[in-house]
Write an enzyme that holds these catalytic residues in place. Structure first.
Site, PDB file in Angstrom:
ATOM      1  N   GLU A 273      -6.707  71.550  19.993  1.00  0.00           N
ATOM      2  CA  GLU A 273      -5.322  71.065  20.130  1.00  0.00           C
ATOM      3  C   GLU A 273      -5.104  70.368  21.469  1.00  0.00           C
ATOM      4  O   GLU A 273      -4.228  70.751  22.246  1.00  0.00           O
ATOM      5  CB  GLU A 273      -4.339  72.246  20.025  1.00  0.00           C
ATOM      6  CG  GLU A 273      -4.373  73.000  18.712  1.00  0.00           C
ATOM      7  CD  GLU A 273      -3.538  74.281  18.767  1.00  0.00           C
ATOM      8  OE1 GLU A 273      -3.019  74.635  19.847  1.00  0.00           O
ATOM      9  OE2 GLU A 273      -3.429  74.938  17.730  1.00  0.00           O
ATOM     10  N   ARG A 276      -2.679  66.802  26.833  1.00  0.00           N
ATOM     11  CA  ARG A 276      -2.789  66.123  28.133  1.00  0.00           C
ATOM     12  C   ARG A 276      -4.081  65.315  28.273  1.00  0.00           C
ATOM     13  O   ARG A 276      -4.077  64.183  28.755  1.00  0.00           O
ATOM     14  CB  ARG A 276      -2.749  67.202  29.223  1.00  0.00           C
ATOM     15  CG  ARG A 276      -2.710  66.670  30.635  1.00  0.00           C
ATOM     16  CD  ARG A 276      -2.968  67.815  31.621  1.00  0.00           C
ATOM     17  NE  ARG A 276      -2.106  68.957  31.415  1.00  0.00           N
ATOM     18  CZ  ARG A 276      -0.901  69.135  31.975  1.00  0.00           C
ATOM     19  NH1 ARG A 276      -0.442  68.228  32.797  1.00  0.00           N
ATOM     20  NH2 ARG A 276      -0.192  70.213  31.737  1.00  0.00           N
ATOM     21  N   ARG A 330       7.799  66.844  36.072  1.00  0.00           N
ATOM     22  CA  ARG A 330       6.609  67.638  36.442  1.00  0.00           C
ATOM     23  C   ARG A 330       6.520  67.957  37.934  1.00  0.00           C
ATOM     24  O   ARG A 330       6.209  69.087  38.301  1.00  0.00           O
ATOM     25  CB  ARG A 330       5.322  66.946  35.969  1.00  0.00           C
ATOM     26  CG  ARG A 330       5.236  66.791  34.446  1.00  0.00           C
ATOM     27  CD  ARG A 330       3.854  66.335  33.998  1.00  0.00           C
ATOM     28  NE  ARG A 330       2.888  67.382  34.233  1.00  0.00           N
ATOM     29  CZ  ARG A 330       2.016  67.396  35.231  1.00  0.00           C
ATOM     30  NH1 ARG A 330       1.959  66.397  36.087  1.00  0.00           N
ATOM     31  NH2 ARG A 330       1.202  68.401  35.386  1.00  0.00           N
ATOM     32  N   TYR A 334       6.541  71.935  38.271  1.00  0.00           N
ATOM     33  CA  TYR A 334       5.216  72.545  38.492  1.00  0.00           C
ATOM     34  C   TYR A 334       4.635  72.191  39.856  1.00  0.00           C
ATOM     35  O   TYR A 334       3.451  72.431  40.081  1.00  0.00           O
ATOM     36  CB  TYR A 334       4.211  72.037  37.447  1.00  0.00           C
ATOM     37  CG  TYR A 334       4.653  72.097  36.024  1.00  0.00           C
ATOM     38  CD1 TYR A 334       5.112  73.279  35.461  1.00  0.00           C
ATOM     39  CD2 TYR A 334       4.572  70.971  35.211  1.00  0.00           C
ATOM     40  CE1 TYR A 334       5.502  73.324  34.135  1.00  0.00           C
ATOM     41  CE2 TYR A 334       4.950  71.010  33.883  1.00  0.00           C
ATOM     42  CZ  TYR A 334       5.418  72.194  33.359  1.00  0.00           C
ATOM     43  OH  TYR A 334       5.788  72.236  32.045  1.00  0.00           O
ATOM     44  N   CYS A 360      21.494  64.150  42.003  1.00  0.00           N
ATOM     45  CA  CYS A 360      22.168  65.042  42.950  1.00  0.00           C
ATOM     46  C   CYS A 360      21.484  66.401  42.975  1.00  0.00           C
ATOM     47  O   CYS A 360      22.086  67.405  42.573  1.00  0.00           O
ATOM     48  CB  CYS A 360      23.627  65.198  42.548  1.00  0.00           C
ATOM     49  SG  CYS A 360      24.602  63.828  43.074  1.00  0.00           S
ATOM     50  N   GLU A 361      20.244  66.446  43.350  1.00  0.00           N
ATOM     51  CA  GLU A 361      19.473  67.684  43.447  1.00  0.00           C
ATOM     52  C   GLU A 361      18.475  67.492  44.582  1.00  0.00           C
ATOM     53  O   GLU A 361      17.734  66.497  44.583  1.00  0.00           O
ATOM     54  CB  GLU A 361      18.668  67.942  42.153  1.00  0.00           C
ATOM     55  CG  GLU A 361      19.488  68.193  40.922  1.00  0.00           C
ATOM     56  CD  GLU A 361      20.119  69.574  40.876  1.00  0.00           C
ATOM     57  OE1 GLU A 361      19.578  70.507  41.511  1.00  0.00           O
ATOM     58  OE2 GLU A 361      21.167  69.702  40.221  1.00  0.00           O
TER      59      GLU A 361
HETATM   60  C1  LIG Z   1      -0.297  76.059  21.526  1.00  0.00           C
HETATM   61  C2  LIG Z   1      -0.597  74.867  22.338  1.00  0.00           C
HETATM   62  N1  LIG Z   1      -1.604  74.053  21.935  1.00  0.00           N
HETATM   63  C3  LIG Z   1      -1.932  72.949  22.642  1.00  0.00           C
HETATM   64  C4  LIG Z   1      -1.260  72.626  23.796  1.00  0.00           C
HETATM   65  C5  LIG Z   1      -1.670  71.386  24.537  1.00  0.00           C
HETATM   66  O1  LIG Z   1      -2.119  71.684  25.800  1.00  0.00           O
HETATM   67  P1  LIG Z   1      -2.730  70.541  26.720  1.00  0.00           P
HETATM   68  O2  LIG Z   1      -1.758  69.440  26.775  1.00  0.00           O
HETATM   69  O3  LIG Z   1      -2.924  71.215  28.026  1.00  0.00           O
HETATM   70  O4  LIG Z   1      -4.037  70.137  26.104  1.00  0.00           O
HETATM   71  C6  LIG Z   1      -0.237  73.444  24.255  1.00  0.00           C
HETATM   72  C7  LIG Z   1       0.439  73.146  25.528  1.00  0.00           C
HETATM   73  O5  LIG Z   1       0.664  73.942  26.363  1.00  0.00           O
HETATM   74  C8  LIG Z   1       0.120  74.590  23.498  1.00  0.00           C
HETATM   75  O6  LIG Z   1       1.124  75.390  23.871  1.00  0.00           O
END
Ligand SMILES: Cc1ncc(COP(=O)(O)O)c(C=O)c1O
Length: 430
Positions: A273, A276, A330, A334, A360-361
């Site tokens: 999955e 990024r 970001r 973070y 305004c922060e």
């Molecule tokens: C369940 C799940 N899968 C995949 C991702 C994708 O993560 P990344 O963008 O770090 O690859 C996330 C992001 O946090 C996630 O929560």
């Protein structure tokens, strides 16, 4: 070469000058390189070639429709984190068996939608969620494929706000509870356990936690098989980091070389999955300097034309951009670092400054203590590596309008999301 690079003094995206795109579409503006997205998707696919695997691009990283469609065209599946992201996946042309559904707080409506559609798997987060999927499925006289998201208690060694695999995090089922939960779930008529899932965090740049999570999944699958629960796949989640500052990070191939020997012995197919890893370096946020402010003492006097004043230690030069935390949160959320570069290099002397947004922060700071050719109001800047968790996290705070987005493909820049208007922003209000 693909992505963002210089041709002479000018920063371009796949050969198209960014200052031309900004002149046509205004700022703040996200620009994406289709070639970079394709290249990075293929790098992961090729790294896992030869072993059964499916890439389900994590829509949460960036789900603008055109970008989502591009990934579908490349052969990706989708990982949705909400009912809205399932809808986006469908509108982008994914069919339900190409969608997995993850998320810590799926509502009954979300689950019902996923069950009715017959998506590939629901990655369930708890015993309670299994009970809800079971009940909803039995009501519909169907059986739903689930993968159990485990919490392996592995430290991803990333920022605490994007760490999800520790037992103190809200995500997944504690790994020790999974065998008993599976024994219970096997008896339920409405669910079929087809997978185990782990996602321990994001922006992970050390392969060790990722391999530890993979080992935990494989060991658990073996234990479950011994107890009679045979699954079909291991979902390794996303999480592989990118380099925001030019430092070396593991490549997709190094990641595959680290986890494949662990998973191979199980013979189970892999689901990935990544978010990024595919889209972060494929995007840049273009923003113009609205104001250059000299704060304090001699610098301030100089800006009033009172003479004196060179850059003096302790004084601050604020470069106020037309993008801030509403376009890219970001850095504030973070403490994330993004390179900030003038789109057209100038001969101006290097100057230390804080690059800030217009909101305004006080936390609305895009980059602290940066050295830039002394910026001038009106100049165009690019905030790099903002393709992931950039536009998706944009907000209307301070009644600011969502930025436009442009995709550069085959040497042409086209708008893939136009800028929001004030009428659209207010259209929901009665
Ligand atoms: C369940 C799940 N899968 C995949 C991702 C994708 O993560 P990344 O963008 O770090 O690859 C996330 C992001 O946090 C996630 O929560």
């Amino acid at each position: 070469m693909t992505g963002f690079y210089r041709q002479g003094p000018a920063l371009v995206c796949d050969g198209v000058a960014l200052d031309r795109i900004a002149a046509a579409e205004g700022t703040p503006l996200y620009v994406y390189s289709a070639a970079t997205i394709a290249g990075r998707y293929r790098a992961i696919d090729e790294a896992f070639a030869g072993y059964p695997h499916a890439i389900h691009y994590a829509l949460k990283a960036n789900s603008t429709l055109a970008l989502t469609r591009l990934l579908r065209g490349l052969g990706s599946g989708a990982d949705a984190n909400s009912g809205g992201e399932i809808d986006v996946a469908l509108r982008a042309g994914f069919i339900p068996p190409q969608i997995v559904f993850t998320g810590v707080g799926k509502t009954l409506a979300d689950l019902g939608q996923a069950i009715d559609l017959g998506i590939r798997t629901i990655n369930v987060e708890s015993a309670g969620e299994i009970a809800r999927v079971d009940a909803l499925s039995r009501e519909r006289q169907t059986r739903t494929k689930i993968a159990i998201r485990i919490n392996p208690d592995v430290d991803a060694k990333t920022h605490p706000h994007i760490s999800t695999g520790l037992k103190t995090n809200k995500f997944g089922v504690p790994i020790g509870d999974v065998p008993a939960l599976c024994a219970h779930a096997r008896a339920l008529a409405g669910v079929e356990i087809v997978g185990l899932h782990a996602h321990i965090g994001s922006q992970i740049t050390d392969l060790d936690p990722l391999t530890r999570a993979a080992r935990a999944l494989v060991a658990l699958a073996r234990e479950l098989a011994g107890a009679g629960t045979r699954i079909e796949h291991l979902d390794l989640g996303g999480g592989l980091g990118v380099s925001y500052d030019g430092s070396r990070v593991p490549t997709a191939r190094e990641y595959a070389d680290a986890v494949l020997p662990i998973v191979r012995e199980s013979g189970l197919a892999i689901v990935l999955e990544p978010g990024r890893q595919i889209v972060a370096p494929a995007g840049a946020l273009l923003t113009r300097v609205v104001d250059v402010k000299e704060a304090g003492g001699r610098l301030a006097r100089r800006s009033l034309g009172e003479g004196g004043g060179e850059d003096v230690g302790g004084e601050r030069l604020f470069v106020v951009m037309d993008a801030g935390m509403t376009e890219l949160i970001r850095p504030m959320l973070y403490n994330a670092f993004h390179r900030i570069e003038p789109v057209v290099l100038t001969e101006a002397p290097p100057t230390s400054c804080d690059v800030v947004g217009p909101l305004c922060e006080s936390s609305d700071t895009l980059g602290k203590d940066r050295t830039l050719p002394r910026p001038q109001a009106g100049e165009l800047y690019a905030i790099l590596d903002t393709g992931a968790y950039g536009s998706v996290m944009a907000s209307n705070y301070n009644r600011r309008l969502l930025p436009a987005e442009v995709m550069v493909e085959d040497g042409k820049a086209r708008v893939i999301r136009r800028r929001q208007t004030i009428d659209e922003l207010l259209s929901l209000e009665l």
